[in-house]
Design a protein around this motif. Structure first.
Motif, PDB file in Angstrom:
ATOM      1  N   MET A 146      29.845 -95.000  21.009  1.00  0.00           N
ATOM      2  CA  MET A 146      29.019 -94.260  22.321  1.00  0.00           C
ATOM      3  C   MET A 146      27.645 -94.090  21.705  1.00  0.00           C
ATOM      4  N   ALA A 147      27.287 -93.533  20.518  1.00  0.00           N
ATOM      5  CA  ALA A 147      25.978 -93.352  20.123  1.00  0.00           C
ATOM      6  C   ALA A 147      25.081 -94.511  20.012  1.00  0.00           C
ATOM      7  N   ASP A 148      25.780 -95.566  19.324  1.00  0.00           N
ATOM      8  CA  ASP A 148      25.080 -97.018  19.363  1.00  0.00           C
ATOM      9  C   ASP A 148      24.792 -97.506  20.783  1.00  0.00           C
ATOM     10  N   ILE A 149      25.650 -97.418  21.684  1.00  0.00           N
ATOM     11  CA  ILE A 149      25.531 -97.722  23.103  1.00  0.00           C
ATOM     12  C   ILE A 149      24.108 -97.205  23.640  1.00  0.00           C
ATOM     13  N   MET A 150      24.223 -96.112  23.440  1.00  0.00           N
ATOM     14  CA  MET A 150      22.979 -95.111  23.989  1.00  0.00           C
ATOM     15  C   MET A 150      21.747 -95.496  23.327  1.00  0.00           C
TER      16      MET A 150
ATOM     17  N   LYS B  21      20.790 -98.856  25.097  1.00  0.00           N
ATOM     18  CA  LYS B  21      20.412 -98.468  26.193  1.00  0.00           C
ATOM     19  C   LYS B  21      18.824 -98.206  26.250  1.00  0.00           C
ATOM     20  N   GLN B  22      18.622 -97.581  24.897  1.00  0.00           N
ATOM     21  CA  GLN B  22      17.151 -97.055  24.653  1.00  0.00           C
ATOM     22  C   GLN B  22      17.265 -95.400  25.217  1.00  0.00           C
ATOM     23  N   ASP B  23      18.216 -94.821  25.406  1.00  0.00           N
ATOM     24  CA  ASP B  23      18.610 -93.569  25.783  1.00  0.00           C
ATOM     25  C   ASP B  23      18.921 -92.898  24.583  1.00  0.00           C
ATOM     26  N   TYR B  24      17.576 -92.389  23.534  1.00  0.00           N
ATOM     27  CA  TYR B  24      17.573 -92.020  22.435  1.00  0.00           C
ATOM     28  C   TYR B  24      18.142 -90.665  22.335  1.00  0.00           C
ATOM     29  N   GLU B  25      17.942 -89.713  23.273  1.00  0.00           N
ATOM     30  CA  GLU B  25      18.547 -88.518  23.412  1.00  0.00           C
ATOM     31  C   GLU B  25      19.755 -88.451  23.328  1.00  0.00           C
ATOM     32  N   GLN B  26      20.424 -89.182  24.165  1.00  0.00           N
ATOM     33  CA  GLN B  26      22.163 -89.293  24.093  1.00  0.00           C
ATOM     34  C   GLN B  26      22.798 -89.878  22.820  1.00  0.00           C
TER      35      GLN B  26
ATOM     36  N   VAL C 183      21.218 -89.645  19.965  1.00  0.00           N
ATOM     37  CA  VAL C 183      21.300 -88.595  18.930  1.00  0.00           C
ATOM     38  C   VAL C 183      22.142 -87.464  19.294  1.00  0.00           C
ATOM     39  N   PHE C 184      22.296 -86.910  20.614  1.00  0.00           N
ATOM     40  CA  PHE C 184      23.384 -86.255  20.876  1.00  0.00           C
ATOM     41  C   PHE C 184      24.890 -86.386  20.510  1.00  0.00           C
ATOM     42  N   HIS C 185      25.319 -87.666  20.434  1.00  0.00           N
ATOM     43  CA  HIS C 185      26.349 -87.974  20.049  1.00  0.00           C
ATOM     44  C   HIS C 185      26.521 -88.115  18.380  1.00  0.00           C
ATOM     45  N   PHE C 186      25.394 -88.401  17.948  1.00  0.00           N
ATOM     46  CA  PHE C 186      25.599 -88.140  16.508  1.00  0.00           C
ATOM     47  C   PHE C 186      25.780 -86.704  16.005  1.00  0.00           C
ATOM     48  N   GLN C 187      24.881 -85.717  16.715  1.00  0.00           N
ATOM     49  CA  GLN C 187      24.748 -84.336  16.345  1.00  0.00           C
ATOM     50  C   GLN C 187      26.152 -83.823  16.554  1.00  0.00           C
ATOM     51  N   GLN C 188      27.000 -84.129  17.683  1.00  0.00           N
ATOM     52  CA  GLN C 188      28.306 -83.733  17.913  1.00  0.00           C
ATOM     53  C   GLN C 188      29.221 -84.030  16.797  1.00  0.00           C
ATOM     54  N   LEU C 189      29.068 -85.219  16.299  1.00  0.00           N
ATOM     55  CA  LEU C 189      29.954 -85.490  15.426  1.00  0.00           C
ATOM     56  C   LEU C 189      29.735 -84.790  14.173  1.00  0.00           C
ATOM     57  N   LEU C 190      28.510 -84.564  13.839  1.00  0.00           N
ATOM     58  CA  LEU C 190      27.988 -83.787  12.680  1.00  0.00           C
ATOM     59  C   LEU C 190      28.699 -82.358  12.818  1.00  0.00           C
ATOM     60  N   GLU C 191      28.283 -81.868  13.805  1.00  0.00           N
ATOM     61  CA  GLU C 191      28.774 -80.382  14.111  1.00  0.00           C
ATOM     62  C   GLU C 191      30.259 -80.128  14.101  1.00  0.00           C
ATOM     63  N   ARG C 192      31.000 -81.345  14.539  1.00  0.00           N
ATOM     64  CA  ARG C 192      32.569 -81.065  14.465  1.00  0.00           C
ATOM     65  C   ARG C 192      33.060 -81.391  13.192  1.00  0.00           C
ATOM     66  N   LYS C 193      32.479 -82.192  12.318  1.00  0.00           N
ATOM     67  CA  LYS C 193      32.769 -82.686  10.774  1.00  0.00           C
ATOM     68  C   LYS C 193      31.622 -82.539   9.955  1.00  0.00           C
ATOM     69  N   PRO C 194      31.133 -81.746   9.596  1.00  0.00           N
ATOM     70  CA  PRO C 194      30.021 -81.485   8.903  1.00  0.00           C
ATOM     71  C   PRO C 194      30.207 -82.307   7.256  1.00  0.00           C
ATOM     72  N   GLY C 195      31.645 -82.279   6.856  1.00  0.00           N
ATOM     73  CA  GLY C 195      31.717 -82.768   5.605  1.00  0.00           C
ATOM     74  C   GLY C 195      32.094 -84.113   5.591  1.00  0.00           C
ATOM     75  N   THR C 196      32.060 -84.843   6.497  1.00  0.00           N
ATOM     76  CA  THR C 196      32.676 -86.304   6.618  1.00  0.00           C
ATOM     77  C   THR C 196      31.588 -87.286   6.092  1.00  0.00           C
ATOM     78  N   LYS C 197      32.067 -88.469   6.115  1.00  0.00           N
ATOM     79  CA  LYS C 197      31.333 -89.741   5.510  1.00  0.00           C
ATOM     80  C   LYS C 197      29.943 -89.916   6.158  1.00  0.00           C
TER      81      LYS C 197
END
Length: 554
Positions: A228-232, A235-240, A242-256
């Motif tokens: 979803m982050a890649d899609i956004m 589509k040059q919707d950079y805010e969205q 980054v939002f998807h990346f941040q969501q993932l990092l907040e949920r799983k801060p220790g992931t790869k």
């Protein structure tokens, strides 16, 4: 089974004793074979299975024997056993149909291992047909088995889809993934593969729809969120994005994902294509030792060292126009050092697939191209030609051939390869190669004054990548040649913007066209930006800055 799991040696004695009393007990015969495998008596297990099969009372043991032979990498023997098991008249009994399907699926695995890819596809297609018959029979005879048999049908379709994907038959792969979802509509693995395929085909909306379905049922799904982050981002919707990346990092801060954040930042926020090669190298270097992203990072580093300014390799239009900064000896030494660094990095690449080995060979020979020595270019061309002849429509090899031909001043041969690429269907997997080939073909057309044909190719680049600096630069050049200075300035403006205002050559061209379009203040502003970073940039002061200031005073 507890005896087998905990004391397999004792279990063999118990089972053998029981089998003597009841020699037709197939389940016991199977348990003895499995116990022998568990105790690593593989040769004894094979001998046991073969002896049991000779009695013709334990035919179902063929599968166990074939599986063991595959484990021991005795592929030829395994394939022979499976062909023997399948050599019978057509049947309609459910048990035999089920066995045949299992044999065919295992046979396809073996054939894949020995690079009989077409035979493997044929075996899978036969397995699909047999499994369709199984599904019809179980509805009447074993309704409880329907979910399990549907799952098997889905797995067979998914394997066929994987085969087509590996052969770049993406449309057929989509068809079989969809068929798999008919049998098992909630299979997340298949849904992710289908979404990934849509992304490869640049069917962004279809991919987004698939990811949305996954996230509806599994809102923390890592791969769907990344897509979803890649899609956004596309589509040059950079805010969205980054939002998807941040969501993932907040949920799983220790992931790869967080460990490889430098790579993601490099890909999404500091792309190598915006005129910041040193920044990109710094981020890629941090990701270099990462298990998941390391190899990709090294590939990107090599490509940057070989072409730091993201020029059109082999292109002629800007060859004599771009003013060199500093003396040419210094520039040549810098280029030679970059090639040596790229060659060192090549040693870190450990390909795991046949495609990876080909890509490595291509990169090794791009290092030869980068030396710009005729003998090296000819050597590289021979390798590219060999790859292109053995791998049908291999994008990287065809583009590399065209680049080598251009460097050897054999433009007609280069054009033939590039026209061949221009007729191929665009895919995200080869997006970079398509863009580079369209730009190089546009360069050839511009050089020979065919501006309309070049313009069509440049628009194609911008349809797929709206921030393609080089496409805007070429369009600016065409407009400038036609003395449409205002239009030229608009295109150079976009090239300057998407290049992060770092390329002094584009800055010079933009300022020059501002001057010609009588936008004197804008011309002066750009001159200041270029000269602040490159104080000795050739002709900037005399040709543009002084004239723009004089025009304002008059």
């Amino acid at each position: 089974m507890n005896i087998l799991e905990n004391y397999p040696e004792n279990a063999i004695e118990v089972y053998e004793h029981a089998l003597k009393k009841n020699p037709k007990d197939g389940a016991l015969a199977s348990k003895i074979g499995k116990a022998l495998v568990k105790t690593h008596n593989y040769v004894k297990a094979i001998n046991y299975y073969e002896a049991a099969l000779k009695t013709e009372q334990q035919n179902f043991l063929r599968y166990d024997l074939a599986e063991l032979l595959m484990k021991m990498k005795q592929y030829e023997r395994c394939e022979r056993i499976l062909h023997q098991a399948l050599a019978h008249e057509p049947v309609n009994e459910l048990p035999t149909l089920s066995d045949d399907c299992r044999y065919l699926v295992l046979l396809a695995k073996i054939q894949n291992k020995v690079d009989k890819n077409e035979d493997a596809l044929l075996s899978l297609q036969k397995a699909r047909d047999v499994q369709a018959k199984v599904l019809k029979r179980v509805q009447l005879e074993q309704p409880d088995a329907i979910p399990m048999q549907k799952q098997l049908a889905a797995e067979i379709c998914a394997e066929i889809a994987k085969h087509y994907t590996s052969q770049r038959g993406y449309e057929r792969a989509v068809k079989f993934y969809k068929e798999a979802l008919v049998y098992c509509e909630t299979d997340r693995k298949v849904m992710l593969e289908l979404a990934r395929l849509y992304l490869t085909l640049d069917e962004v909306d279809a991919c987004q729809e698939q990811c949305s379905v996954i996230l509806k049922n599994d809102q923390f799904n890592e791969e769907a969120t990344l897509m979803m982050a890649d899609i956004m981002f596309r589509k040059q919707d950079y805010e969205q994005a980054v939002f998807h990346f941040q969501q993932l990092l907040e949920r799983k801060p220790g992931t790869k994902i967080s460990k490889s954040l430098d790579f993601l930042i490099c890909l999404c926020l500091v792309p190598r294509y915006t005129g910041e090669p040193n920044d990109a190298l710094r981020h890629f270097n941090k990701a270099r030792k990462d298990n998941d992203w390391g190899q990709n990072a090294v590939y990107n580093m090599i490509e940057i060292y070989l072409n730091p300014d993201n020029d059109t390799m082999g292109g002629e239009v800007f060859e004599n126009l771009d003013g060199d900064i500093g003396n040419s000896t210094e520039k040549q030494e810098s280029e030679q050092l970059a090639v040596r660094t790229a060659e060192k990095l090549l040693k870190e690449i450990k390909p795991q697939t046949a495609g990876g080995h080909i890509q490595l060979r291509i990169l090794e020979n791009y290092c030869l191209l980068a030396t710009k020595q005729k003998g090296n270019v000819e050597k590289a061309l021979n390798v590219f030609t060999e790859i292109a002849n053995s791998e049908k429509d291999h994008m990287s090899a065809l583009l590399a051939m065209a680049t080598a031909y251009m460097m050897l001043k054999q433009t007609p041969r280069a054009r033939n390869q590039l026209k061949r690429i221009a007729k191929m269907n665009w895919t995200i997997v080869d997006a970079d190669e398509f863009e580079k080939s369209w730009l190089l073909l546009a360069d050839i057309y511009i050089h020979s004054g065919k501006y309309d044909m070049a313009g069509d190719l440049l628009k194609r680049c911008l349809n797929h990548n709206k921030s393609c600096c080089k496409a805007y630069e070429y369009l600016g050049y065409i407009m400038e040649k036609e003395q449409a200075f205002r239009d030229a300035a608009l295109n150079y403006e976009l090239a300057w913007k998407f290049g992060n205002q770092t390329n002094p050559t584009i800055g010079y061209k933009l300022a020059f066209n501002y001057l010609k379009a009588k936008r004197h203040v804008d011309a002066i502003d750009v001159c200041h930006k270029v000269l602040a970073a490159h104080p000795n940039y050739p002709k900037m002061r005399k040709d543009i800055l002084d004239k723009a200031r004089a025009a304002l005073r008059s």
